[in-house]
Design a protein around this motif. Structure first.
Motif, mmCIF file in Angstrom:
data_model
loop_
_atom_site.group_PDB
_atom_site.id
_atom_site.type_symbol
_atom_site.label_atom_id
_atom_site.label_comp_id
_atom_site.label_asym_id
_atom_site.label_seq_id
_atom_site.Cartn_x
_atom_site.Cartn_y
_atom_site.Cartn_z
ATOM 1 N N GLU A 1 8.358 32.234 -19.692
ATOM 2 C CA GLU A 1 7.378 32.367 -18.618
ATOM 3 C C GLU A 1 6.262 33.357 -18.914
ATOM 4 O O GLU A 1 5.257 33.367 -18.210
ATOM 5 C CB GLU A 1 8.078 32.729 -17.315
ATOM 6 C CG GLU A 1 8.938 31.598 -16.785
ATOM 7 C CD GLU A 1 9.572 31.916 -15.444
ATOM 8 O OE1 GLU A 1 9.209 32.926 -14.808
ATOM 9 O OE2 GLU A 1 10.436 31.128 -15.028
ATOM 10 N N SER A 2 6.436 34.210 -19.942
ATOM 11 C CA SER A 2 5.390 35.185 -20.264
ATOM 12 C C SER A 2 5.347 35.412 -21.770
ATOM 13 O O SER A 2 6.308 35.143 -22.491
ATOM 14 C CB SER A 2 5.645 36.517 -19.561
ATOM 15 O OG SER A 2 6.782 37.158 -20.120
ATOM 16 N N GLN A 3 4.224 35.952 -22.222
ATOM 17 C CA GLN A 3 4.081 36.281 -23.636
ATOM 18 C C GLN A 3 5.090 37.356 -24.024
ATOM 19 O O GLN A 3 5.743 37.262 -25.066
ATOM 20 C CB GLN A 3 2.659 36.777 -23.921
ATOM 21 C CG GLN A 3 2.437 37.153 -25.375
ATOM 22 C CD GLN A 3 1.008 37.597 -25.656
ATOM 23 O OE1 GLN A 3 0.156 37.630 -24.770
ATOM 24 N NE2 GLN A 3 0.754 37.936 -26.899
ATOM 25 N N GLU A 4 5.231 38.355 -23.173
ATOM 26 C CA GLU A 4 6.166 39.443 -23.452
ATOM 27 C C GLU A 4 7.593 38.919 -23.619
ATOM 28 O O GLU A 4 8.307 39.292 -24.554
ATOM 29 C CB GLU A 4 6.107 40.478 -22.331
ATOM 30 C CG GLU A 4 7.013 41.656 -22.553
ATOM 31 C CD GLU A 4 6.942 42.683 -21.418
ATOM 32 O OE1 GLU A 4 7.685 43.672 -21.502
ATOM 33 O OE2 GLU A 4 6.172 42.479 -20.456
ATOM 34 N N SER A 5 8.010 38.034 -22.723
ATOM 35 C CA SER A 5 9.355 37.462 -22.795
ATOM 36 C C SER A 5 9.545 36.656 -24.071
ATOM 37 O O SER A 5 10.576 36.763 -24.745
ATOM 38 C CB SER A 5 9.616 36.588 -21.571
ATOM 39 O OG SER A 5 10.861 35.945 -21.674
ATOM 40 N N ALA A 6 8.549 35.863 -24.428
ATOM 41 C CA ALA A 6 8.639 35.051 -25.648
ATOM 42 C C ALA A 6 8.751 35.941 -26.883
ATOM 43 O O ALA A 6 9.579 35.694 -27.770
ATOM 44 C CB ALA A 6 7.429 34.127 -25.757
ATOM 45 N N GLU A 7 7.934 36.975 -26.942
ATOM 46 C CA GLU A 7 7.963 37.876 -28.095
ATOM 47 C C GLU A 7 9.292 38.627 -28.186
ATOM 48 O O GLU A 7 9.860 38.774 -29.265
ATOM 49 C CB GLU A 7 6.782 38.845 -28.031
ATOM 50 C CG GLU A 7 5.454 38.156 -28.297
ATOM 51 C CD GLU A 7 4.253 39.086 -28.161
ATOM 52 O OE1 GLU A 7 4.419 40.275 -27.770
ATOM 53 O OE2 GLU A 7 3.135 38.615 -28.450
ATOM 54 N N GLN A 8 9.814 39.097 -27.051
ATOM 55 C CA GLN A 8 11.087 39.809 -27.049
ATOM 56 C C GLN A 8 12.230 38.904 -27.517
ATOM 57 O O GLN A 8 13.082 39.332 -28.301
ATOM 58 C CB GLN A 8 11.395 40.362 -25.660
ATOM 59 C CG GLN A 8 10.542 41.544 -25.277
ATOM 60 C CD GLN A 8 10.791 42.006 -23.845
ATOM 61 O OE1 GLN A 8 11.506 41.367 -23.077
ATOM 62 N NE2 GLN A 8 10.181 43.129 -23.478
ATOM 63 N N HIS A 9 12.243 37.658 -27.033
ATOM 64 C CA HIS A 9 13.288 36.720 -27.451
ATOM 65 C C HIS A 9 13.183 36.413 -28.950
ATOM 66 O O HIS A 9 14.199 36.363 -29.654
ATOM 67 C CB HIS A 9 13.214 35.420 -26.642
ATOM 68 C CG HIS A 9 13.849 35.504 -25.301
ATOM 69 N ND1 HIS A 9 13.215 36.017 -24.205
ATOM 70 C CD2 HIS A 9 15.084 35.131 -24.893
ATOM 71 C CE1 HIS A 9 14.015 35.962 -23.168
ATOM 72 N NE2 HIS A 9 15.170 35.433 -23.551
ATOM 73 N N ALA A 10 11.971 36.191 -29.435
ATOM 74 C CA ALA A 10 11.784 35.892 -30.858
ATOM 75 C C ALA A 10 12.194 37.078 -31.728
ATOM 76 O O ALA A 10 12.862 36.904 -32.761
ATOM 77 C CB ALA A 10 10.334 35.500 -31.129
ATOM 78 N N LEU A 11 11.829 38.296 -31.320
ATOM 79 C CA LEU A 11 12.211 39.491 -32.080
ATOM 80 C C LEU A 11 13.719 39.688 -32.095
ATOM 81 O O LEU A 11 14.311 39.987 -33.138
ATOM 82 C CB LEU A 11 11.517 40.734 -31.501
ATOM 83 C CG LEU A 11 10.025 40.865 -31.813
ATOM 84 C CD1 LEU A 11 9.389 41.954 -30.957
ATOM 85 C CD2 LEU A 11 9.803 41.129 -33.300
ATOM 86 N N ALA A 12 14.357 39.491 -30.950
ATOM 87 C CA ALA A 12 15.818 39.641 -30.870
ATOM 88 C C ALA A 12 16.510 38.593 -31.740
ATOM 89 O O ALA A 12 17.481 38.904 -32.454
ATOM 90 C CB ALA A 12 16.284 39.524 -29.418
#
Length: 163
Positions: free
Chosen positions: A81-92
């Motif tokens: 739903e957000s850029q921040e969420s996408a980036e956090q999931h990809a980094l994790a």
């Protein structure tokens, strides 16, 4: 003879009135229901667009995806739903495969597709509304920079209809 034609205007008016109500006794945008052996009659709406009104445009919500890499490791996220969420999931996701190396976001994208091509000299990416175009562009970018390129990852994060 005049008496025979005296009712002609009235007859024409009735016929014209009947044609204006093509759906029986129902107003525009409705159709007759019941009648016959049902013992009752009524009118029901024809549905969206039947009366010439345009159906409202669907409300769409942006969806994000991201790709993170760390010296051969890849982490991805799509449909967030957000850029921040996408980036956090990809980094994790990347960190679970990186053997302690630090992951960095390669790209974040929204309402479109991404493709990552990997070759001997590393990875290159491309984005496009169409996944096949993104893959073709990523391969082309990779082949211009290095050898032995292949698509390693591709996905789309399209906008979703709000319920």
């Amino acid at each position: 003879m005049k008496e025979r034609f005296a009712y002609l205007p009235l007859l024409l008016a009735v016929l014209i009135q009947a044609e204006a109500r093509a759906e029986g006794r129902c107003p525009d945008g409705y159709f007759p229901i019941g009648g016959g052996s049902a013992g009752w009659e009524g009118c029901a709406p024809m549905g969206p667009g039947a009366d010439g009104a345009q159906e409202p445009e669907p409300q769409l919500e942006t969806r994000w995806g991201a790709v993170a890499t760390a010296d051969g490791a890849l982490g991805v996220a799509a449909g967030q739903e957000s850029q921040e969420s996408a980036e956090q999931h990809a980094l994790a996701h990347c960190q679970t495969h990186s053997e302690g190396k630090v992951c960095k976001v390669l790209i974040a994208y929204y309402n479109q597709c991404v493709a990552v091509a990997w070759g001997d000299g590393g990875s290159l990416w491309a984005r496009s509304p169409d996944v096949y175009d993104a893959e073709d562009m990523a391969l082309s970018n990779c082949q211009q920079k290095t050898t032995n390129c292949d698509i390693y990852y591709s996905a789309c994060s399209y906008a979703e209809r709000i319920q």
